[in-house]
Write a protein that holds these residues in place. Structure first.
Motif, mmCIF file in Angstrom:
data_model
loop_
_atom_site.group_PDB
_atom_site.id
_atom_site.type_symbol
_atom_site.label_atom_id
_atom_site.label_comp_id
_atom_site.label_asym_id
_atom_site.label_seq_id
_atom_site.Cartn_x
_atom_site.Cartn_y
_atom_site.Cartn_z
ATOM 1 N N ARG A 153 0.828 -1.266 0.069
ATOM 2 C CA ARG A 153 -0.025 0.256 -0.060
ATOM 3 C C ARG A 153 0.824 1.238 0.230
ATOM 4 N N GLU A 157 -5.287 3.817 -7.973
ATOM 5 C CA GLU A 157 -6.363 3.137 -6.949
ATOM 6 C C GLU A 157 -5.794 1.512 -6.649
ATOM 7 N N GLU A 183 -11.232 -3.872 -0.362
ATOM 8 C CA GLU A 183 -11.105 -2.750 0.302
ATOM 9 C C GLU A 183 -10.628 -1.716 -0.834
ATOM 10 N N TYR A 216 -8.830 1.595 -2.293
ATOM 11 C CA TYR A 216 -7.893 2.589 -1.796
ATOM 12 C C TYR A 216 -7.893 3.618 -2.871
ATOM 13 N N TYR A 234 -2.811 6.796 0.095
ATOM 14 C CA TYR A 234 -3.924 6.191 -0.071
ATOM 15 C C TYR A 234 -5.015 6.631 1.070
ATOM 16 N N GLU A 235 -6.081 6.933 0.647
ATOM 17 C CA GLU A 235 -7.295 6.808 1.719
ATOM 18 C C GLU A 235 -8.272 5.566 1.171
ATOM 19 N N LEU A 236 -8.797 4.997 2.494
ATOM 20 C CA LEU A 236 -9.662 3.994 2.221
ATOM 21 C C LEU A 236 -11.005 4.516 1.889
#
Length: 198
Positions: free
Chosen positions: A130, A140, A152, A154, A161-163
């Protein structure tokens, strides 16, 4: 000038390990990645459930996205830098960016990367990869967790990254990067040739 092919044991002594060293290794039947100049053995081999989920995702994404994206499944080298080479389970490259595809692999960040994680790869996929995929600009990143059949999602925000969503069961998966993608995890699981024991 051709380089003498080296074994895994010879290559791991090099520092840092580069793509050239890696590409000229003796093929011993194993899969490797380079993580920040360190050669890593990817083991054990994927389970039948892992392979089936990966194949179903490939089939599903190809059915809806092949006009917009080139989609590859592992093993394929994603060469993020000379000392960072990964082999994601699936990669999606928008057709407008086909110039990053070469005979040696993908030269740069794909638009979307999918890792199907297992108990052996969970930490690598959810933490280390990640960070790496964000650092090199993969827009992405999807992590499909086989322990509970969730996805999930991201999305890159700056350099991290933002979830943005966690999909399960009948939640319809949607993506700003690959707007053509639309499916549920239940559809993937129900398409598996052998029902997984979770």
């Amino acid at each position: 000038m051709s380089m003498k092919k080296k074994t895994y044991e010879e290559v791991i002594k090099e520092s840092p390990v580069t793509y050239e060293l890696y590409a000229n290794m003796v093929d011993d039947g194993n899969r490797y990645e380079i993580s920040d100049g360190v050669l890593e053995l990817m083991s054990p081999s994927p389970t039948p459930t892992h392979q089936s989920v990966s194949q179903e995702l490939l089939f599903t994404l190809n059915a809806s996205c092949r006009n917009e994206f080139i989609i590859y499944s592992a093993p394929i080298d994603v060469i993020l830098s000379d000392t960072e080479v990964r082999q994601p389970d699936l990669v999606m490259i928008h057709r407008s960016r086909m110039s990053i595809i070469s005979n040696r692999g993908i030269n740069g960040a794909p638009d979307l990367v999918v890792e199907v994680t297992s108990e052996h790869s969970r930490r690598r996929d959810k933490v280390m990869k990640r960070i790496v995929y964000a650092k090199y600009g993969v827009q992405e990143y999807w992590i499909v967790d086989l322990s509970n059949f969730t996805l999930e999602q991201y999305v890159l925000d700056g350099n991290r990254y933002e979830l943005t969503e966690m999909y399960a069961e009948d939640d319809t998966i949607s993506s700003k990067t690959a707007t053509c993608a639309s499916f549920t995890m239940n559809e993937i699981v129900q398409s598996l040739p052998v029902h997984p024991d979770v």
